[in-house]
Design an enzyme around this catalytic site. Sequence first.
Site, PDB file in Angstrom:
ATOM      1  N   SER A 235       1.069  -1.061   0.165  1.00 15.13           N
ATOM      2  CA  SER A 235       0.031   0.373   0.011  1.00 15.13           C
ATOM      3  C   SER A 235       0.923   1.215  -0.186  1.00 15.13           C
ATOM      4  CB  SER A 235      -0.671   0.321   0.797  1.00 15.13           C
ATOM      5  OG  SER A 235      -1.921   1.541   1.344  1.00 15.13           O
ATOM      6  N   ASP A 283     -10.414  -5.308  -4.328  1.00 10.94           N
ATOM      7  CA  ASP A 283      -9.535  -4.377  -3.446  1.00 10.94           C
ATOM      8  C   ASP A 283     -10.593  -2.873  -3.394  1.00 10.94           C
ATOM      9  OD1 ASP A 283      -8.339  -2.067  -1.453  1.00 10.94           O
ATOM     10  OD2 ASP A 283      -6.032  -3.230  -2.216  1.00 10.94           O
ATOM     11  N   HIS A 315      -7.591  -5.858  -0.063  1.00 13.38           N
ATOM     12  CA  HIS A 315      -6.984  -5.434   0.303  1.00 13.38           C
ATOM     13  C   HIS A 315      -5.598  -5.883   1.564  1.00 13.38           C
ATOM     14  CE1 HIS A 315      -3.883  -1.027   0.023  1.00 13.38           C
ATOM     15  NE2 HIS A 315      -4.327  -0.878   1.500  1.00 13.38           N
TER      16      HIS A 315
END
Length: 334
Positions: A235, A283, A315
Site C-alpha cells: 500500500s 481491493d 486490500h
Amino acid sequence: MASIGVLRARHARVALLLLASVSVWLRGKSWCIHRGHSALFRAGLVLAEGACSANCFASGEGQFRTRRLQHPRSLGHDASHCASWRPRSIRTNLAAAPEPGAADKVRTLAPFLVPEPFGPLFESRPEDGGDSVVIWLHSGGGNGAFALYTVGAELRQGLPSTSFLFPTGPLRLPFPRWVNFGYDEVNVALDNTSSLVDFGGLEGMDESVKYVHALIEYELARGIQPGRVFLAGFSQGGALALEAGLASRARIGGIFGLSTFLLGSVPTGAQVVPVHLFHGDADPVVPLAWAEHTRTVLESAGVAASLRVYPGLWHSRCAEENADVVSVLRDSLH
C-alpha cells in the site's frame, strides 16, 4: 442489537491495533525506554495478536504470528549514516553484526543509526549476514514489528540466505505512515485515477526517501551488491518503495509493490529498475485501476513493469501472492 455488538467489537479491535501501533513506535523513542513503556510495548503486541486472530487486521500484512522478540539494545552513533538528521539513540532488536569468518563479501560495520522522526528498525538476518537484502516498507497504520512477525516469518522460509529489514515510519497521527497521502487525496484519486500524478512531492515523501536511501547505502557498504538489494512495500509502503527505488543512486535489483500505487510521475533520471506489482481485483481501498495506472506511467517512462492480479483478493495478501513474490525474488537472485 446483534449488529451493534459486532460493530462495538470491531471498534474495540481497531482500538487495540492502534494501541499496538503507537506502542511499537514509542518503543523506539529515546525518551520511552523505562519499564512503563516496555510494558506498553509488550501489551500492545499481545493485544494485536488477539485482535488479528479475530481477522480484523486490515493493513494487509497478514495475521500476527508469535515469535520471540530478541532483547533490544541501544545503537551507537555513526555520522556517516545519519546525513543531516539529528542523531539519537534508539532501542530495537537489530541482531549483532556477523562475526569474523562470516561470508567474505559481508563486512562488519558500526550499527545503523535510525534518524528522527522514524520509529524502530527491525531486521531478520541469516547467521552469516546473508548475500542479499529485502527492505520491506509497511502500509499506512502498520509498523516494522508487525511486518517482522508476519512478512518476515513467511518470506524467510523461501529465502533463507536473504536478510530482511523492517523500518517503521514516523508517527503522523493517528498512526505511523511514510507520506501524508490522506483522506482528501484518496477521495480525489478514487473519483479520478489519473489524478495520482498530481500527488508527487507530498509532505513526508522526501524525508522517507532519504531514509530508505540511507538503508540501501548501509547494505552496499556491508558488501551486498546493488543487484541483490530489493525494495518492497504494501500500500503506502509500496508507493515509497517505487519513489525511493527509481530515484536511488545505485541500480538495485528490483521493486516489489503489493496493493500499491505511484504518487506523481517517474522521477527525472530514474534508474531502469524492474518493477513487479501484485494486486487484488476486489481491493476497495486501493482499486486495481490504481495499479494499472501505475504500470502505464512506468512503462511510458521506459521502466519495465509487470502486474499480477489475484481474483477476489481485497486490500490484503494471500498465499498465492506470497509464493509469487518469493518466486520472482529467487529468479532475480539467479
